[in-house]
Scaffold this active site. Structure first.
Site, PDB file in Angstrom:
ATOM      1  N   ASN A 120      -3.080  -2.269  12.657  1.00 30.04           N
ATOM      2  CA  ASN A 120      -4.514  -2.048  12.482  1.00 30.04           C
ATOM      3  C   ASN A 120      -4.972  -0.729  13.110  1.00 30.04           C
ATOM      4  OD1 ASN A 120      -4.397  -4.522  11.303  1.00 30.04           O
ATOM      5  ND2 ASN A 120      -5.633  -5.595  12.831  1.00 30.04           N
ATOM      6  N   SER A 158       0.828  -1.217   0.000  1.00 32.84           N
ATOM      7  CA  SER A 158       0.000   0.000   0.000  1.00 32.84           C
ATOM      8  C   SER A 158       0.854   1.256   0.000  1.00 32.84           C
ATOM      9  CB  SER A 158      -0.912   0.013   1.235  1.00 32.84           C
ATOM     10  OG  SER A 158      -0.135   0.058   2.427  1.00 32.84           O
ATOM     11  N   SER A 172      -9.846  25.338 -30.728  1.00 37.14           N
ATOM     12  CA  SER A 172      -9.981  24.133 -31.541  1.00 37.14           C
ATOM     13  C   SER A 172      -8.763  23.980 -32.436  1.00 37.14           C
ATOM     14  CB  SER A 172     -11.247  24.214 -32.398  1.00 37.14           C
ATOM     15  OG  SER A 172     -11.231  23.230 -33.423  1.00 37.14           O
ATOM     16  N   LYS A 185     -13.257  28.972 -32.611  1.00 37.10           N
ATOM     17  CA  LYS A 185     -13.807  28.362 -31.411  1.00 37.10           C
ATOM     18  C   LYS A 185     -13.182  28.904 -30.126  1.00 37.10           C
ATOM     19  CE  LYS A 185     -16.391  25.555 -31.103  1.00 37.10           C
ATOM     20  NZ  LYS A 185     -16.156  24.094 -31.129  1.00 37.10           N
ATOM     21  N   TYR A 237     -10.453  -6.273  11.354  1.00 34.03           N
ATOM     22  CA  TYR A 237      -9.698  -5.758  10.217  1.00 34.03           C
ATOM     23  C   TYR A 237      -9.616  -6.804   9.117  1.00 34.03           C
ATOM     24  CZ  TYR A 237      -6.142  -3.577   7.340  1.00 34.03           C
ATOM     25  OH  TYR A 237      -5.485  -3.023   6.277  1.00 34.03           O
ATOM     26  N   ASN A 267     -13.841  27.362 -26.394  1.00 29.56           N
ATOM     27  CA  ASN A 267     -14.582  26.301 -25.735  1.00 29.56           C
ATOM     28  C   ASN A 267     -14.507  26.384 -24.203  1.00 29.56           C
ATOM     29  OD1 ASN A 267     -15.122  25.157 -28.272  1.00 29.56           O
ATOM     30  ND2 ASN A 267     -13.214  24.001 -28.224  1.00 29.56           N
ATOM     31  N   LYS A 300      -8.037   4.264   1.071  1.00 30.89           N
ATOM     32  CA  LYS A 300      -7.364   5.570   1.095  1.00 30.89           C
ATOM     33  C   LYS A 300      -7.206   6.220  -0.275  1.00 30.89           C
ATOM     34  CE  LYS A 300      -4.337   3.412   3.592  1.00 30.89           C
ATOM     35  NZ  LYS A 300      -5.223   2.412   4.202  1.00 30.89           N
ATOM     36  N   THR A 336     -37.576  27.058 -15.900  1.00 26.53           N
ATOM     37  CA  THR A 336     -37.946  25.719 -15.466  1.00 26.53           C
ATOM     38  C   THR A 336     -38.038  24.891 -16.745  1.00 26.53           C
ATOM     39  OG1 THR A 336     -40.335  26.124 -15.598  1.00 26.53           O
ATOM     40  CG2 THR A 336     -39.260  26.575 -13.484  1.00 26.53           C
ATOM     41  N   HIS A 337     -37.581  23.664 -16.678  1.00 30.67           N
ATOM     42  CA  HIS A 337     -37.528  22.800 -17.867  1.00 30.67           C
ATOM     43  C   HIS A 337     -36.699  23.431 -18.991  1.00 30.67           C
ATOM     44  CE1 HIS A 337     -40.783  20.479 -15.979  1.00 30.67           C
ATOM     45  NE2 HIS A 337     -41.372  21.650 -15.765  1.00 30.67           N
ATOM     46  N   GLN A 395      -7.333  -1.887   2.908  1.00 34.62           N
ATOM     47  CA  GLN A 395      -6.221  -1.192   2.278  1.00 34.62           C
ATOM     48  C   GLN A 395      -6.704  -0.334   1.117  1.00 34.62           C
ATOM     49  OE1 GLN A 395      -2.360  -3.249   1.817  1.00 34.62           O
ATOM     50  NE2 GLN A 395      -2.596  -2.863  -0.373  1.00 34.62           N
ATOM     51  N   GLU A 412     -16.576  22.013 -18.578  1.00 31.39           N
ATOM     52  CA  GLU A 412     -16.943  20.659 -18.982  1.00 31.39           C
ATOM     53  C   GLU A 412     -16.163  19.613 -18.181  1.00 31.39           C
ATOM     54  OE1 GLU A 412     -17.915  21.927 -23.628  1.00 31.39           O
ATOM     55  OE2 GLU A 412     -16.094  20.806 -23.142  1.00 31.39           O
TER      56      GLU A 412
END
Length: 476
Positions: free
Chosen positions: A109, A22, A276, A282, A316, A284, A324, A154-155, A321, A289
């Site tokens: 542990n 680990s 682009s 462009k 344990y 962007n 994390k 709305t919508h 392991q 995003e």
């Protein structure tokens, strides 16, 4: 040979050594591991379990190792398996026999559980700091554009006009709730498992309260089995992060829409845009995003830990392991997202004319026209139907409500009088919504004051969340 190798006649195969290690992940918790070991050594000396001289030698050696890691001068060996063995073996090499006494009354542990809880507190605190900064940016933008009006949706259809500051403050309140969830995650992690040993406690007369206080924990976990096997606090951090990622994604989606030619409500700074490789024109919103896309990564880390935990018996298991890496990734991802979002908002250009222009289409005054009739005695449902018919007339004529002759209004209902034009005025419509939490300038000013007050309270709350063992960066 590994520190646990006394029972074995042969070492593990190289492939399993690498598979089971680990260290590539938990080396990032080196400060937490060193802090936990120093607290444990001091307590062992205070309890007469080891000598004061050994404790001082251990702490001095650990400080030296920490300084070397901070400076990037420490070489991690994958054969050490984890951060605990890496530091302990180096400590023994540096100070000799005293280093071998450090692990008295302790198991990896409870050691890893301690490191992880300390790390969780540090990550939660860093995220709270970034959260506060983004909220400061949102509140500053709300103040700056306090008189700008845009269509509310709305919508994704034009609904009613609202102040841009009102819209921005909606996100400020979302991130305020995120802060409270991060505080809850911090509080959940703020309990010491050190002294639980492998699972059953130990025969040594450990003072768990002493090590808890030394490490800045507010309390001790009362059950040794629970102490080494609980990862609920990490789930709390993941959940808090996932909800915040969702809020960031929603705001990113609005930024993507607002920056299009169709909306044109904002123009992003060149520093927060890309071009682009084939289309020279462009510009962007790539970073908005990306924030939107990274929400899936954060959600995945939450799902991963939930699935890892769901079948584990006490106490344990090696599965833990895997607890994390996702937490570290989520925190790092969100820190970047919060920083980039703040930068986008601080540097964008708000196109007030475009917002104003969009308020003139979509019949944003329709609800207020219906309210006009309702206030004159017509049941609202009937008023709704009358205005719906007027909107249909507008659609057929290709005009807006304010373009209709007064005679058309009177034909629709004799309750209409000449003052109907006031109900069609967008600034007046906004100003009329004075209910608490509404979009009227006076109501938004009160809301802005509340948001600032809560920001101050949360800043004070954050300053109280100490001491915290900060994350180190020398293990990169």
């Amino acid at each position: 040979m590994a520190l646990w190798g006394g029972r074995f006649e042969a070492g593990v195969a190289q492939v399993t050594q690498e598979f089971g290690a680990s260290l590539p992940v938990d080396k990032h918790l080196y400060r937490q591991d060193i802090a936990g070991s120093k607290a444990h050594a001091k307590m062992l000396a205070a309890q007469g379990i080891i000598s004061q001289a050994d404790a001082e030698s251990i702490c001095s050696g650990l400080d030296g190792i920490g300084a070397d890691i901070d400076a990037g001068k420490f070489t991690f060996d994958i054969n050490d398996e984890d951060i605990h063995m890496s530091i302990e073996s180096e400590l023994t090499r540096r100070i000799g026999e005293a280093g071998k006494r450090l692990h008295t009354g302790r198991s990896r542990n409870d050691q890893v559980a301690t490191d992880t809880r300390l790390g969780c507190k540090a990550l939660a605190k860093e995220l709270m700091e970034a959260n506060l900064h983004l909220r400061q940016v949102l509140i500053a933008a709300a103040q700056k554009y306090s008189d700008v009006i845009l269509p509310g949706y709305t919508h994704l259809q034009h609904a009613q006009p609202v102040l841009f500051s009102h819209h921005l403050l909606a996100y400020a309140w979302m991130f305020t709730r995120d802060f409270q969830r991060l505080v809850a995650a911090f509080d959940a992690a703020d309990a010491s498992p050190l002294g639980a040993a492998a699972l059953a406690g130990t025969t040594y007369p450990l003072d768990r309260q002493m090590t808890a206080a030394e490490l800045g924990f507010s309390r001790v976990i009362p059950n040794s089995l629970d102490a080494v096997s609980d990862r609920d606090f990490l789930l709390d951090l993941h959940y808090a992060g996932s909800v915040m990622a969702m809020h960031l994604s929603r705001l990113s989606e609005e930024i993507v829409l607002w920056s299009t030619s169709e909306f044109g409500f904002i123009t992003l700074s060149d520093s927060y845009s890309t071009g682009s490789s084939i289309m020279p024109q462009k510009k962007n919103p790539d970073f908005a995003e990306l924030i939107r896309g990274k929400s899936g990564r954060v959600y995945g880390n939450l799902a991963q830990l939930l699935v890892t935990m769901k079948g584990l018996p006490l106490a344990y298991n090696k599965d833990l392991q895997e607890d994390k890496e996702g937490a570290l990734d989520t925190a790092h991802t969100l820190m970047q997202c919060l920083s980039v979002m703040a930068g986008m908002i601080e540097t964008w250009t708000v196109n007030e004319d475009a917002m104003r222009r969009e308020c003139s289409v979509g019949h944003l005054a329709a609800t207020d026209v219906a309210d006009y009739l309702a206030k004159r005695g017509l049941p609202f449902r009937e008023a709704h139907a009358v205005v719906g018919h007027l909107v249909l007339t507008c659609e057929k004529r290709g005009c807006n409500l304010e373009d209709l002759p007064f005679e058309v209004f009177q034909e629709a209902s004799p309750l209409f009088e000449r003052d109907i034009t006031e109900a069609l005025d967008i600034p007046s419509i906004v100003a009329a919504r004075t209910t608490e939490g509404g979009t009227a300038p006076a109501a938004v000013a009160e809301q802005l004051s509340s948001a600032q007050e809560q920001l101050s309270l949360d800043s004070a709350r954050l300053s109280e969340l100490t001491p915290v063992v900060e994350m180190g960066h020398g293990a990169n």
